[in-house]
Design an enzyme around this catalytic site. Sequence first.
Site, PDB file in Angstrom:
ATOM      1  N   MET A  30      44.291  45.681  24.182  1.00 15.49           N
ATOM      2  CA  MET A  30      45.350  46.327  23.395  1.00 15.49           C
ATOM      3  C   MET A  30      46.424  45.299  23.035  1.00 15.49           C
ATOM      4  SD  MET A  30      45.578  50.222  24.605  1.00 15.49           S
ATOM      5  CE  MET A  30      46.596  50.017  26.046  1.00 15.49           C
ATOM      6  N   GLY A  31      46.061  44.028  23.077  1.00 16.40           N
ATOM      7  CA  GLY A  31      47.012  42.982  22.695  1.00 16.40           C
ATOM      8  C   GLY A  31      48.045  42.723  23.770  1.00 16.40           C
ATOM      9  N   LEU A  33      48.677  39.842  24.891  1.00 15.59           N
ATOM     10  CA  LEU A  33      47.723  39.137  25.756  1.00 15.59           C
ATOM     11  C   LEU A  33      48.418  38.251  26.788  1.00 15.59           C
ATOM     12  CD1 LEU A  33      45.000  38.124  23.126  1.00 15.59           C
ATOM     13  CD2 LEU A  33      45.161  40.204  24.509  1.00 15.59           C
ATOM     14  N   GLY A  36      45.334  37.097  32.163  1.00 15.18           N
ATOM     15  CA  GLY A  36      44.285  38.015  32.637  1.00 15.18           C
ATOM     16  C   GLY A  36      43.287  38.294  31.529  1.00 15.18           C
ATOM     17  N   HIS A  37      43.793  38.618  30.343  1.00 16.71           N
ATOM     18  CA  HIS A  37      42.902  38.846  29.195  1.00 16.71           C
ATOM     19  C   HIS A  37      42.120  37.574  28.874  1.00 16.71           C
ATOM     20  CE1 HIS A  37      46.254  41.798  28.047  1.00 16.71           C
ATOM     21  NE2 HIS A  37      45.186  42.576  28.143  1.00 16.71           N
ATOM     22  N   LYS A 150      41.163  45.084  37.303  1.00 20.03           N
ATOM     23  CA  LYS A 150      42.527  45.639  37.330  1.00 20.03           C
ATOM     24  C   LYS A 150      42.517  47.140  37.010  1.00 20.03           C
ATOM     25  CE  LYS A 150      47.096  45.635  36.143  1.00 20.03           C
ATOM     26  NZ  LYS A 150      47.157  46.796  35.306  1.00 20.03           N
ATOM     27  N   ARG A 190      52.346  45.392  30.552  1.00 19.42           N
ATOM     28  CA  ARG A 190      53.543  46.185  30.888  1.00 19.42           C
ATOM     29  C   ARG A 190      54.583  45.378  31.662  1.00 19.42           C
ATOM     30  NH1 ARG A 190      49.828  50.561  30.671  1.00 19.42           N
ATOM     31  NH2 ARG A 190      50.734  52.233  29.458  1.00 19.42           N
TER      32      ARG A 190
HETATM   33  P1  AMP Z   1      44.417  46.117  28.104  1.00 16.33           P
HETATM   34  O1  AMP Z   1      44.862  45.251  26.981  1.00 16.33           O
HETATM   35  O2  AMP Z   1      45.465  46.392  29.124  1.00 16.33           O
HETATM   36  O3  AMP Z   1      43.693  47.359  27.634  1.00 16.33           O
HETATM   37  O4  AMP Z   1      43.327  45.269  28.891  1.00 16.33           O
HETATM   38  C1  AMP Z   1      42.172  44.765  28.261  1.00 16.33           C
HETATM   39  C2  AMP Z   1      41.199  44.314  29.324  1.00 16.33           C
HETATM   40  O5  AMP Z   1      41.805  43.272  30.106  1.00 16.33           O
HETATM   41  C3  AMP Z   1      40.822  45.442  30.293  1.00 16.33           C
HETATM   42  O6  AMP Z   1      39.428  45.355  30.595  1.00 16.33           O
HETATM   43  C4  AMP Z   1      41.666  45.141  31.486  1.00 16.33           C
HETATM   44  O7  AMP Z   1      41.129  45.630  32.704  1.00 16.33           O
HETATM   45  C5  AMP Z   1      41.701  43.617  31.481  1.00 16.33           C
HETATM   46  N1  AMP Z   1      42.847  43.120  32.232  1.00 16.33           N
HETATM   47  C6  AMP Z   1      44.133  43.553  32.147  1.00 16.33           C
HETATM   48  N2  AMP Z   1      44.895  42.903  33.038  1.00 16.33           N
HETATM   49  C7  AMP Z   1      44.087  42.046  33.713  1.00 16.33           C
HETATM   50  C8  AMP Z   1      44.286  41.110  34.773  1.00 16.33           C
HETATM   51  N3  AMP Z   1      45.471  40.928  35.334  1.00 16.33           N
HETATM   52  N4  AMP Z   1      43.220  40.399  35.211  1.00 16.33           N
HETATM   53  C9  AMP Z   1      41.988  40.576  34.652  1.00 16.33           C
HETATM   54  N5  AMP Z   1      41.741  41.454  33.654  1.00 16.33           N
HETATM   55  C10 AMP Z   1      42.766  42.183  33.196  1.00 16.33           C
END
Ligand code: AMP
Length: 282
Positions: A30-31, A33, A36-37, A150, A190
């Site tokens: 969801m951007g 970034l 982790g991403h 996560k 967040r």
């Molecule tokens: P989001 O943008 O929050 O929807 O996350 C996109 C992907 O990145 C999802 O598969 C999350 O689980 C992963 N993600 C988010 N935060 C982390 C993190 N700290 N470490 C590893 N993967 C992450």
Amino acid sequence: MILFRKSADLHNWVETQHKKGKIIGFVPTMGALHPGHISLIEDSKKANDFTVCSIFVNPTQFNDKKDFDRYPITIEQDLELLLGVETDLVFIPAVDEIYPAGEKKEHFELGYLENILEGKYRPGHFQGVCMVVSRLLKIVGPDNFYLGQKDYQQCMVIKKLLELMNIQGKTNIIISPTLREKNGLAMSSRNMRLNEAEKTNAATIYQTLQFIKQNIRPGDLSELKRQAVEKLEMAGFNVDYVEIADAENLHTVTQWDGKQNLVALVAAFLSEVRLIDNLLLQ
Ligand code: AMP
């Protein structure tokens, strides 16, 4: 790096690559970034000929409109990070590209997983996740699909979704470990909404998960969970849940036999920001 905004362009591009025998890895986001991403992109780059990343803040997975409105958007910075790790392709669709006006929204039979933990506190959330992920999977048709530990329950829901879509044999799910700040705070888009003092305090979540891991003993787990909630509340958190569950199916465990593989999961608010994290206990 190729940038597509239209689903048909991406779909055709992937089809052409598949015809040439290329293997495609896909990382949906969801951007906003963060490293982790990027670790998911790096994992994909190691194992695939091409890596596709999508950036789409999915409106249907936000049960709270204010949370959606406040979700950080940092597109310029995101593109720089993606270029920095040589991502092959980024897909940035508009909302009506994913949800064409007038199209009926489907329902997914997720069973038990839908209404526990995140599902209980964010009604409708996993239906929204499945809506967007099923559409993205149909557009991309990846060989390997990268998710972060996560979002532990989300990983399980998406495994179930692949079953419902009958594509388990076509697309593999790869779960990458949670990347953390030095103090243990799980990286999250967040976290941008926390000030420095709050970021320091937010590490209490990871400390609490470690506390559970170090102190868990066979038998009744309620006192351990109570202590964990207390730790978070003492640090100023408003706790949605602290739960200990079977790591394979997420059924809550109240009495531990000392053998079952467990995961501890936390969701709590620090001021207005809702944070989640989890830790495998074995
Ligand atoms: P989001 O943008 O929050 O929807 O996350 C996109 C992907 O990145 C999802 O598969 C999350 O689980 C992963 N993600 C988010 N935060 C982390 C993190 N700290 N470490 C590893 N993967 C992450």
